[in-house]
Design a protein around this motif. Structure first.
Motif, short mmCIF file in Angstrom:
data_model
loop_
_atom_site.label_atom_id
_atom_site.label_comp_id
_atom_site.label_asym_id
_atom_site.label_seq_id
_atom_site.Cartn_x
_atom_site.Cartn_y
_atom_site.Cartn_z
N VAL A 194 0.85 -1.18 0.00
CA VAL A 194 0.00 0.00 0.00
C VAL A 194 0.89 1.24 0.00
O VAL A 194 1.74 1.42 0.87
N GLY A 195 0.71 2.08 -0.98
CA GLY A 195 1.51 3.29 -1.09
C GLY A 195 2.79 3.11 -1.86
O GLY A 195 3.55 4.07 -2.04
N SER A 196 3.07 1.89 -2.35
CA SER A 196 4.29 1.65 -3.10
C SER A 196 4.06 1.95 -4.57
O SER A 196 2.95 2.29 -5.00
N GLU A 197 5.12 1.78 -5.35
CA GLU A 197 5.00 2.00 -6.79
C GLU A 197 4.07 0.98 -7.45
O GLU A 197 3.59 1.19 -8.55
N LEU A 204 -5.57 -2.46 3.26
CA LEU A 204 -4.66 -3.41 3.89
C LEU A 204 -5.32 -4.77 4.11
O LEU A 204 -4.72 -5.81 3.87
N GLY A 205 -6.58 -4.73 4.55
CA GLY A 205 -7.28 -5.98 4.80
C GLY A 205 -7.46 -6.79 3.53
O GLY A 205 -7.30 -8.02 3.54
N ALA A 206 -7.78 -6.12 2.42
CA ALA A 206 -7.98 -6.83 1.16
C ALA A 206 -6.69 -7.47 0.67
O ALA A 206 -6.68 -8.60 0.17
N LEU A 207 -5.59 -6.73 0.82
CA LEU A 207 -4.30 -7.27 0.39
C LEU A 207 -3.90 -8.47 1.24
O LEU A 207 -3.40 -9.48 0.74
#
Length: 272
Positions: A194-197, A204-207
């Motif tokens: 989350v927030g990366s390229e 967050l929960g879905a990931l």
């Protein structure tokens, strides 16, 4: 790169649309980032490195440094093997692709579980858990080998069982299994993604749930169970079709391995 399949053939791995092939190109680009990181890998570790600190505190001859080195080598090898097949225009069988992916996921999980923890004390505690798991695996095989009557040349030294029992007891750590480590790694990777390229925004929960889903269906497939055939995925009677959308899953795996390699490189580097 694999060729688009002419109708009526359907990719067993889900590479059928322009979006799928674009995602594969992104995945292969991620795998190309491994080499410069591996070239920067210093071995043995610097005496002031994080991995050296952890090994010193754990105090075992079964080191987390060696575990991480072996883990990244296994994870990178599996992913690069698949990537090279795609670059040659060869699509591996789904069962092979998924099994190699599971191996890479577990190997990366050991690394991220230890070095991805934000707190130094937690990193030591998690290292004990990983090493306890490894010592248990070694002990189980050694007990079996010690009973060999025909292949006596494969019998371990007489005192190795006792040595491993003592090491496992002294290491401490929790009894967490591979699945628990992968799910813990899922939390760490979700925060990275989350927030990366690769994922500018996201839940967050879905990931975390995506990585948990991948772990279970890949494990089921690698063990030859029938149930992954019935999870959401391609509607096909071919038992060699990968569950879910493997194009997306493989991309996520490539990023996880990239992060694991980066953690190992940083973990071996001097902190001074």
């Amino acid at each position: 790169m694999p060729q688009r399949h002419a109708e009526p053939m359907v990719s067993r791995l889900g590479y059928d649309t322009d979006a799928d092939f674009e995602l594969l190109r992104h995945t292969l680009a991620v795998t190309e980032s491994y080499k410069p990181m591996l070239d920067a890998l210093t071995w043995p570790s610097h005496e002031s490195s994080e991995l050296a600190r952890i090994d010193s505190l754990v105090g075992s001859n079964i080191t987390v440094t060696e575990t991480c080195i072996t883990g990244q080598r296994t994870a990178v090898g599996c992913v690069l093997h698949l990537a090279e097949l795609f670059r040659q225009g060869i699509e591996p069988r789904a069962s092979v692709a998924v099994s190699l992916s599971r191996t890479a996921l577990v190997s990366s999980a050991h690394i991220v579980y230890v070095l991805g923890a934000p707190d130094p004390d937690i990193r030591v505690a998690n290292a004990r858990t990983v090493l306890r798991r490894q010592a248990g695996s070694h002990l189980s095989s050694t007990r079996e080998f010690a009973e060999f009557e025909s292949l006596i040349g494969l019998r371990p030294p007489a005192d190795l069982v006792l040595t491993l029992e003592t090491a496992r007891r002294n290491i401490g750590g929790s009894g967490a299994g591979e699945g628990a480590m992968v799910l813990e790694m899922a939390d760490s990777m979700a925060r990275v993604l989350v927030g990366s390229e690769y994922q500018e925004s996201g839940d967050l929960g879905a990931l975390r749930e995506h990585l948990a889903w991948v772990w279970h269906v890949w494990s089921g497939t690698a063990h030859g169970w029938a149930w992954p055939k019935h999870v959401p995925g391609l509607d096909d009677d071919d038992h060699d079709v990968a569950p879910g959308h493997w194009a997306t899953d493989f991309f996520q795996l490539a990023v996880i391995v990239q992060h694991a390699v980066r953690l190992v490189v940083d973990g071996l580097t001097s902190r001074e």
